[in-house]
Enzyme design. Structure first.
Site, mmCIF file in Angstrom:
data_model
loop_
_atom_site.group_PDB
_atom_site.id
_atom_site.type_symbol
_atom_site.label_atom_id
_atom_site.label_comp_id
_atom_site.label_asym_id
_atom_site.label_seq_id
_atom_site.Cartn_x
_atom_site.Cartn_y
_atom_site.Cartn_z
ATOM 1 N N THR A 88 30.942 -81.319 125.471
ATOM 2 C CA THR A 88 30.921 -82.782 125.316
ATOM 3 C C THR A 88 32.135 -83.254 124.514
ATOM 4 O O THR A 88 32.644 -84.347 124.750
ATOM 5 C CB THR A 88 29.623 -83.276 124.658
ATOM 6 O OG1 THR A 88 29.574 -82.864 123.294
ATOM 7 C CG2 THR A 88 28.398 -82.745 125.392
ATOM 8 N N ASP A 89 32.604 -82.443 123.573
ATOM 9 C CA ASP A 89 33.848 -82.783 122.870
ATOM 10 C C ASP A 89 35.025 -82.824 123.838
ATOM 11 O O ASP A 89 35.856 -83.740 123.800
ATOM 12 C CB ASP A 89 34.166 -81.712 121.813
ATOM 13 C CG ASP A 89 33.351 -81.854 120.550
ATOM 14 O OD1 ASP A 89 33.559 -82.856 119.838
ATOM 15 O OD2 ASP A 89 32.525 -80.974 120.262
ATOM 16 N N LEU A 90 35.096 -81.812 124.692
ATOM 17 C CA LEU A 90 36.284 -81.656 125.528
ATOM 18 C C LEU A 90 36.326 -82.707 126.624
ATOM 19 O O LEU A 90 37.391 -83.261 126.926
ATOM 20 C CB LEU A 90 36.314 -80.243 126.104
ATOM 21 C CG LEU A 90 36.409 -79.160 125.023
ATOM 22 C CD1 LEU A 90 36.191 -77.780 125.629
ATOM 23 C CD2 LEU A 90 37.745 -79.222 124.302
#
Lengths: 396, 396
Positions: free
Chosen positions: A168-170
């Site tokens: 989800t960060d990426l």
């Protein structure tokens, strides 16, 4: 110097850790001049996290390639003043603070418009900057849980599971980078900068695809399926003589070639397996027939044989096997970058391939604060060494 | 008509199913004029897949918003001729055929340069268009297996697992869209189009993050961890009075606030739990203390209490709960789009938020071949109705 898509674009990068640095890494890979502004005395915490050599974190080295670094203490008047001078001549500011922090620094939308109305401000956060959860702290695992991602990952009767990738960060970082380049094009049309935002939650939600559309159309909630396909059989991991292979016969024609290669084409004439509905109902029996045949040859041979018949099929590889896979190496998805004084660093390569303006390494990841004087000079900002030092010292 | 980032950009879209249509959906959401070229007689197979209403697949409606449709039989001389006329005036061609198909259509790089040297050609495929697996058929599940993704997803002692999201298709599509917009900027600098490529394998590999850098630095292969963090404790799913919550105390300061809210701050003085190393070694005992306290209140209350203390924490939601979450609705991540004659269709919203040039719905997903005459007229291509009909009929 050969042209790249973002050649000449100046990016001030206030991000740290993961989603933001991934975004600015991609802008740098596309040719932007990315200046990483770091907190004294330690800089980006990732400098001190992850395995490495010669006092260099390879995680940091990978996510911060193609950037230069300056240290500014944004709690001091001098540090903030220096930042504003950079913003005055920059094209893009990227930040992944919690919503509201930029405003507290005196960089509200109105204030930024006064400094530089052409500046694009990209923000990356957990849940979006407005709404009931805007102020919540975010972390990849929690967003995987809340977004529904974990609810469709796991064994049929097991617990919902996360993936080990900080996905989800990426994805948020990638959407932010996509947003920045689009905002640059919009600026070509309007002459104005604007605010662009991506969030971990909105990004992963956008990838629910048919899981979302089927739910929205029917109200039926999709469940975990392990490695089975919810509405297709056969599909999944199958054991061979020496290990499992992943097989996904995605159409009737491919299924026929798969079973034919196994000497099982006759099954398609049987009343148990003639239609997909029958095959799903009798999945266990069908898988049994398949595994009995697959036991007669090795993983590598089946992967070769089935792909030759046009059946999507591959090994289940661990991270090491994936990164040493001949196709992955051929695609230069692992590259070696020289870091003077620290030796060569292996890192992931460039996922977007351009025929004429390829991504490339222009700088290795920077030492903390290594480029202060150089950046101010390159960007044509008159600034004395004494002023720079005052801006860079903790506490001004 | 208000300006969007890709206003005025003409996209010829030869893609089908998933990764390609996701790419061109994003280009359309950014304002591009996307013309979906479909095979007679049935068009994109996704028209006939997934749940829906009034003979409209909501999966198709979602992935094909902001596009117009024309039918061309590319196996006929007339169909191919019509395609080449479109390419002569287009800015971008997107395709997700297997490598080599475009060349077989007579659209090699050299041939395209003769038709339109400013055309950007974006290709999306499984493993990249060169290398030992270039010719392999690809499917999301197989790429999840080969890339290492599944090797770090699953219970510690269980099988490697896929996620139910078609994540490798979607990431490839997003990278392709990012590549296209970058290539448009490069064209502003060079005057030339070029070839851009993204693949399912390279895309998901680029998201291995620290799992890759730690392997490359040490040679140690990361393993599945269920929902535990490999090097941090406590972390994971914890049971409350009425269900689990996901908690990720990502720093020492957050951990202290987490344990303090539970009345467990004293644990941090104990020799079993003082350091992270001790906490990882005694993870089970620590989790026991935490669950005993969490049993005293409900999920919703804990989520509220812990977020108020700045501890990343949330519910494990299924797809339905996620899409009805108040934050998700506030962020307009579920939108309703009117489809004349088919009624309103709910679909996922826009993950990138622009303050001044927001993404919006300009057209609902098109009926098959609905815009042939309109597109040729809009794009200034003289073409008679009879010619159009010949190009659109199966078999010319």
């Amino acid at each position: 110097m050969s042209i790249q898509p973002l050649t000449g674009i100046r990016v001030v990068d206030l991000t740290r850790i993961l989603s933001g640095p991934f975004c600015t890494m991609m802008l740098g890979d596309m040719g932007a001049d990315v200046v990483k502004v770091e907190d004294p005395p330690g800089g980006d915490p990732i400098r001190h996290i992850g395995a490495g050599h010669n006092e260099l974190s390879w995680y940091f080295a990978s996510f911060n390639r193609n950037k230069r670094s300056i240290c500014l203490d944004l709690r001091s008047t001098q540090g903030l003043e220096a930042l504003k001078k950079l913003l005055g001549t920059a094209d893009v500011l990227v930040e992944n603070f919690r919503p509201g922090v930029l405003e507290k620094l005196g960089l509200s939308r109105g204030q930024i418009a006064q400094i530089n109305p052409r500046l694009i401000v990209a923000s990356i956060n957990g849940f979006g900057s407005t709404g009931p959860y805007a102020g919540r702290p975010a972390f990849d695992f929690v967003v995987q849980a809340m977004s529904g991602f974990m609810s469709v990952t796991g064994e049929r009767d097991g617990a919902p599971l996360r993936t080990g990738l900080p996905i989800t960060d990426l994805i948020a970082g990638l959407y932010a980078a996509f947003g920045v380049v689009n905002a640059l094009r919009a600026r070509d049309l309007t002459g104005q900068g604007q605010r662009v935002e991506a969030s971990m939650m909105n990004g992963i939600l956008s990838m629910l695809a048919y899981l979302a559309s089927d739910f929205l159309a029917t109200g039926a909630v999709p469940a975990k399926q392990g490695n089975d396909h919810p509405i297709t059989a056969p599909y999944g991991l199958f054991m061979t003589a020496d290990g499992p292979i992943a097989v996904a016969p995605s159409t009737d024609a491919i299924l026929r070639r798969f079973l034919d290669e196994l000497g099982l084409a006759a099954l398609l004439e049987s009343d148990d397996f003639k239609t997909n509905t029958q095959r799903v109902a009798n999945r266990k029996a069908l898988d049994g027939h398949i595994c009995a045949k697959l036991a007669g040859d090795t993983q590598d041979n089946w992967v070769r044989r089935l792909n030759a018949r046009g059946v999507p099929c591959g090994l289940v590889q661990d991270i090491g096997e994936a990164l040493r896979d001949p196709q992955v190496l051929h695609q230069e998805m692992v590259i070696s970058v020289d870091h003077p004084g620290r030796g060569p660093v292996e890192m992931l390569g460039f996922p977007v391939k351009f025929s004429d303006t390829p991504c490339r390494i222009r700088h290795p990841a920077p030492d903390l604060g290594a480029h202060a004087a150089e950046v101010f000079e390159d960007w044509g900002i008159p600034y004395s060494l004494a002023e720079l030092e005052a801006a860079s010292c903790p506490g001004g």
